[in-house]
Design a protein around this motif. Sequence first.
Motif, PDB file in Angstrom:
ATOM      1  N   ARG A 231       0.857  -1.187   0.000  1.00  0.00           N
ATOM      2  CA  ARG A 231       0.000   0.000   0.000  1.00  0.00           C
ATOM      3  C   ARG A 231       0.898   1.244   0.000  1.00  0.00           C
ATOM      4  O   ARG A 231       1.895   1.301   0.708  1.00  0.00           O
ATOM      5  N   LEU A 232       0.521   2.232  -0.812  1.00  0.00           N
ATOM      6  CA  LEU A 232       1.296   3.472  -0.866  1.00  0.00           C
ATOM      7  C   LEU A 232       1.095   4.257   0.421  1.00  0.00           C
ATOM      8  O   LEU A 232      -0.029   4.563   0.807  1.00  0.00           O
ATOM      9  N   ALA A 233       2.207   4.572   1.099  1.00  0.00           N
ATOM     10  CA  ALA A 233       2.151   5.411   2.301  1.00  0.00           C
ATOM     11  C   ALA A 233       2.316   6.880   1.909  1.00  0.00           C
ATOM     12  O   ALA A 233       1.390   7.682   2.044  1.00  0.00           O
ATOM     13  N   ALA A 234       3.482   7.229   1.425  1.00  0.00           N
ATOM     14  CA  ALA A 234       3.744   8.590   0.929  1.00  0.00           C
ATOM     15  C   ALA A 234       4.663   8.461  -0.281  1.00  0.00           C
ATOM     16  O   ALA A 234       5.755   7.881  -0.174  1.00  0.00           O
ATOM     17  N   LEU A 235       4.216   8.954  -1.403  1.00  0.00           N
ATOM     18  CA  LEU A 235       4.982   8.820  -2.634  1.00  0.00           C
ATOM     19  C   LEU A 235       6.307   9.572  -2.501  1.00  0.00           C
ATOM     20  O   LEU A 235       6.337  10.760  -2.168  1.00  0.00           O
ATOM     21  N   THR A 236       7.414   8.883  -2.759  1.00  0.00           N
ATOM     22  CA  THR A 236       8.750   9.474  -2.655  1.00  0.00           C
ATOM     23  C   THR A 236       9.506   9.239  -3.960  1.00  0.00           C
ATOM     24  O   THR A 236      10.246   8.252  -4.093  1.00  0.00           O
ATOM     25  N   PRO A 237       9.299  10.104  -4.943  1.00  0.00           N
ATOM     26  CA  PRO A 237       9.963   9.923  -6.237  1.00  0.00           C
ATOM     27  C   PRO A 237      11.480  10.010  -6.097  1.00  0.00           C
ATOM     28  O   PRO A 237      12.007  10.649  -5.177  1.00  0.00           O
ATOM     29  N   PRO A 238      12.205   9.362  -7.010  1.00  0.00           N
ATOM     30  CA  PRO A 238      13.663   9.510  -7.018  1.00  0.00           C
ATOM     31  C   PRO A 238      14.045  10.971  -7.232  1.00  0.00           C
ATOM     32  O   PRO A 238      13.262  11.776  -7.757  1.00  0.00           O
TER      33      PRO A 238
ATOM     34  N   SER B  95       1.138   6.231 -10.008  1.00  0.00           N
ATOM     35  CA  SER B  95       0.763   6.392  -8.604  1.00  0.00           C
ATOM     36  C   SER B  95       0.264   7.810  -8.352  1.00  0.00           C
ATOM     37  O   SER B  95      -0.749   8.026  -7.668  1.00  0.00           O
ATOM     38  N   ARG B  96       0.974   8.777  -8.891  1.00  0.00           N
ATOM     39  CA  ARG B  96       0.576  10.184  -8.717  1.00  0.00           C
ATOM     40  C   ARG B  96      -0.785  10.433  -9.355  1.00  0.00           C
ATOM     41  O   ARG B  96      -1.633  11.138  -8.783  1.00  0.00           O
ATOM     42  N   ALA B  97      -1.024   9.850 -10.510  1.00  0.00           N
ATOM     43  CA  ALA B  97      -2.314  10.038 -11.184  1.00  0.00           C
ATOM     44  C   ALA B  97      -3.441   9.428 -10.363  1.00  0.00           C
ATOM     45  O   ALA B  97      -4.541  10.008 -10.266  1.00  0.00           O
ATOM     46  N   ALA B  98      -3.202   8.271  -9.749  1.00  0.00           N
ATOM     47  CA  ALA B  98      -4.230   7.638  -8.922  1.00  0.00           C
ATOM     48  C   ALA B  98      -4.563   8.509  -7.718  1.00  0.00           C
ATOM     49  O   ALA B  98      -5.741   8.690  -7.359  1.00  0.00           O
ATOM     50  N   CYS B  99      -3.549   9.056  -7.080  1.00  0.00           N
ATOM     51  CA  CYS B  99      -3.789   9.942  -5.934  1.00  0.00           C
ATOM     52  C   CYS B  99      -4.536  11.205  -6.371  1.00  0.00           C
ATOM     53  O   CYS B  99      -5.462  11.654  -5.677  1.00  0.00           O
ATOM     54  N   ALA B 100      -4.145  11.763  -7.510  1.00  0.00           N
ATOM     55  CA  ALA B 100      -4.807  12.967  -7.996  1.00  0.00           C
ATOM     56  C   ALA B 100      -6.270  12.709  -8.335  1.00  0.00           C
ATOM     57  O   ALA B 100      -7.103  13.622  -8.242  1.00  0.00           O
ATOM     58  N   ALA B 101      -6.590  11.465  -8.715  1.00  0.00           N
ATOM     59  CA  ALA B 101      -7.977  11.114  -9.039  1.00  0.00           C
ATOM     60  C   ALA B 101      -8.810  10.829  -7.792  1.00  0.00           C
ATOM     61  O   ALA B 101      -9.989  10.485  -7.899  1.00  0.00           O
TER      62      ALA B 101
ATOM     63  N   ARG C 102      11.292   1.948  -2.000  1.00  0.00           N
ATOM     64  CA  ARG C 102      11.955   3.248  -2.177  1.00  0.00           C
ATOM     65  C   ARG C 102      10.963   4.320  -2.608  1.00  0.00           C
ATOM     66  O   ARG C 102      11.110   5.493  -2.260  1.00  0.00           O
ATOM     67  N   LEU C 103       9.941   3.908  -3.370  1.00  0.00           N
ATOM     68  CA  LEU C 103       8.956   4.866  -3.872  1.00  0.00           C
ATOM     69  C   LEU C 103       7.874   5.189  -2.846  1.00  0.00           C
ATOM     70  O   LEU C 103       7.006   6.034  -3.122  1.00  0.00           O
ATOM     71  N   GLY C 104       7.890   4.532  -1.693  1.00  0.00           N
ATOM     72  CA  GLY C 104       6.930   4.866  -0.643  1.00  0.00           C
ATOM     73  C   GLY C 104       5.869   3.822  -0.393  1.00  0.00           C
ATOM     74  O   GLY C 104       4.935   4.076   0.391  1.00  0.00           O
ATOM     75  N   TYR C 105       5.979   2.646  -1.001  1.00  0.00           N
ATOM     76  CA  TYR C 105       5.014   1.565  -0.767  1.00  0.00           C
ATOM     77  C   TYR C 105       5.470   0.741   0.434  1.00  0.00           C
ATOM     78  O   TYR C 105       6.660   0.495   0.622  1.00  0.00           O
ATOM     79  N   ARG C 106       4.496   0.305   1.231  1.00  0.00           N
ATOM     80  CA  ARG C 106       4.790  -0.473   2.423  1.00  0.00           C
ATOM     81  C   ARG C 106       4.033  -1.800   2.376  1.00  0.00           C
ATOM     82  O   ARG C 106       2.857  -1.835   1.985  1.00  0.00           O
TER      83      ARG C 106
END
Length: 307
Positions: free
Chosen positions: A146-153, A255-261, A283-287
Amino acid sequence: MPSTSSDPEDKHSGQWRLIADLDELLHRARGFLHSQPALHINQLRKIVELRRHGPQVPGPRQPVFGVLERAGAVTAAFLRMPLPSRLSVTPLTVAEAEDLAAFLGSLDEPLPGFSAVHETAAAFAEAWRRRTGITGTPHNRQRLYRLAALTPPESAPPGRARVAVAADRKQLACWYGEFTEEVGMPAPPEEEGLRWADERIAYGGITLWESPDGTPVSMACAAPQLVGAVRLADVYTPLHLRGRGYAGAVTVAVSRAACAAGAAEVLLFTDPANPTSNALYQRLGYRPVRDFTAYRFDVTPTATAAA
């Protein structure tokens, strides 16, 4: 219907019931299934598939539905799709898994396979072996994230993300075939790959990362939102293009598009034996949430069956 509770004092037990059709399943179990979309995402997706295809789903058997009721409330549910004819079950306690094995055994129906969170699947496989003498073999394990907080490279590879369109369908079908083979399944016919691409293109469900010259180099898919949850899937980069950050970039974009939707939860499954993908998503923020396991059942009972 027989009650599956072998001990009336067992507070974990309830009564398993077969459900006549999809409408009744939704009437009885909607609140329960919607209560934890992440843990119930597989059952919710199968319900959507049944709604899309209607009651006459292709396959050797018709769908089968069941619920566990306790004090008038649904606390677990299962679905069996025609193809594959594997039971998909929400999480159960050990006692509930024992009761389900007893209930299904009383129906005298073949059970080719079973899938659930790992602990439930293992408990059911052991209960089924003791009751029927039929041994379960784990053949597919997946880890739910599950995405916690998106952390792009800090830096993305050259290029940009874009939503796939009809002109991409042949490339997508080819990649779908390669992805399917890579995860250990038979390559689908070209027609199946094209249908797969067309279905997702129709609702904007595939995102591509393309190089500066416009060449697609990676893809990631997102299923339509279900009860506030979006599941990502089929993240794929051709072998000769890996190691350049494309998979991470396209995963960040989708992931960003899903959150924005407006998705409240963004989910994905990985093979826990694949350290590369697991490390990338973390690394991208998924747990990690839970592991899920699917079992196949041998058709020949052994002498260990319960009397």
